[in-house]
Motif scaffolding. Structure first.
Motif, PDB file in Angstrom:
ATOM      1  N   ASP A 109       0.606 -11.776  -1.505  1.00 45.39           N
ATOM      2  CA  ASP A 109      -0.082 -11.076  -0.432  1.00 45.39           C
ATOM      3  C   ASP A 109       1.091 -10.193   0.081  1.00 45.39           C
ATOM      4  O   ASP A 109       2.034 -10.496   0.848  1.00 45.39           O
ATOM      5  N   PRO A 110       1.268  -8.681  -0.223  1.00 45.73           N
ATOM      6  CA  PRO A 110       0.112  -8.252  -1.484  1.00 45.73           C
ATOM      7  C   PRO A 110       0.674  -8.630  -2.837  1.00 45.73           C
ATOM      8  O   PRO A 110       2.034  -8.637  -2.866  1.00 45.73           O
ATOM      9  N   VAL A 111      -0.086  -8.204  -4.018  1.00 46.88           N
ATOM     10  CA  VAL A 111       0.560  -8.354  -5.206  1.00 46.88           C
ATOM     11  C   VAL A 111       1.068  -7.152  -5.411  1.00 46.88           C
ATOM     12  O   VAL A 111       0.680  -6.124  -4.939  1.00 46.88           O
ATOM     13  N   PRO A 112       1.918  -6.925  -6.595  1.00 47.12           N
ATOM     14  CA  PRO A 112       2.644  -5.615  -7.030  1.00 47.12           C
ATOM     15  C   PRO A 112       1.857  -4.690  -7.576  1.00 47.12           C
ATOM     16  O   PRO A 112       0.289  -4.964  -7.917  1.00 47.12           O
ATOM     17  N   ASP A 113       1.804  -3.214  -7.506  1.00 50.85           N
ATOM     18  CA  ASP A 113       1.121  -2.472  -8.074  1.00 50.85           C
ATOM     19  C   ASP A 113       1.165  -2.752  -9.663  1.00 50.85           C
ATOM     20  O   ASP A 113       2.206  -3.125 -10.423  1.00 50.85           O
ATOM     21  N   PRO A 114       0.106  -2.301 -10.479  1.00 53.22           N
ATOM     22  CA  PRO A 114       0.369  -2.288 -11.818  1.00 53.22           C
ATOM     23  C   PRO A 114       1.176  -1.329 -12.177  1.00 53.22           C
ATOM     24  O   PRO A 114       1.837  -0.452 -11.478  1.00 53.22           O
TER      25      PRO A 114
END
Length: 207
Positions: free
Chosen positions: A118-123
């Protein structure tokens, strides 16, 4: 349609079960390491290495930096991902977020494989439209192949499950949005179709 919905439901349950299993495994690891059940372990980060000393599991808020992680090593990014994209890729890459509060599993080569955060990384091919809480699973080269998450948009929330093709495109997306857009996007490019319901006047083409 019923068959597709059942498969998506099974996929979501599998992802949730996997996350729960990893959490239990980490708790057991701490307990077997000598911590009593009523102790509180306080730390900003934890790095678990494999038998050869490579960093494989990162835990923290945010997860700690790791020398073996490809995403945060600009030289390796230029080497392994740069040739696949236009020259401007590295300029855009500077603005991507690589942090997460949660758990990150690395491959033995240093690529992100599984993230729960939270949050996950960007692609590694672009920024997310909004901070997303959830789970991401990448292939052996660090490209996102599926993700399940919750994102805030204009005071509301969107829940989505995406399955990506080997061409780094979303091939199947399950959407549930607070504004009334609910359904499944199937396919890629101009042949993509939407199955579901949407507010009157809403254009749903996956663009």
């Amino acid at each position: 349609m019923g068959t597709s919905a059942e498969r998506l439901t099974r996929t979501i349950r599998w992802l949730q079960g996997y996350a729960a299993l990893m959490t239990v495994a980490l708790v057991v690891l701490f307990v077997r390491g000598g911590a009593a059940m009523d102790d509180v372990i306080r730390a900003r980060g934890l790095i678990i290495e494999d038998a050869t000393g490579r960093e494989r599991i990162l835990l923290g808020a945010p997860v700690p930096e790791a020398a073996d992680r490809v995403r945060t090593d600009e030289a390796r990014v230029r080497e392994v991902w740069g040739p696949r994209f236009p020259d401007a890729y590295m300029d855009f890459y500077q603005d991507y977020s690589h942090e997460t509060n949660g758990m990150l599993i690395l491959s033995e080569d240093g690529f992100d494989r599984l993230v729960v955060g939270d949050p996950v990384p960007d692609p590694n091919i672009g920024r997310r439209s909004a901070p997303t809480t959830g789970m991401v699973i990448n292939d052996v080269e660090g490209f996102e192949r599926t993700g399940y998450g919750l994102s805030p948009v204009d005071g509301r929330y969107n829940v989505g499950l995406g399955l990506d093709t080997d061409r780094i495109e979303e091939g199947l997306v399950l959407l549930l949005e607070d504004d009334g857009l609910n359904g499944v996007l199937v396919g890629t490019g101009p042949d993509r179709i939407f199955l579901g319901s949407a507010p009157r006047g809403t254009r749903v083409d996956g663009s």
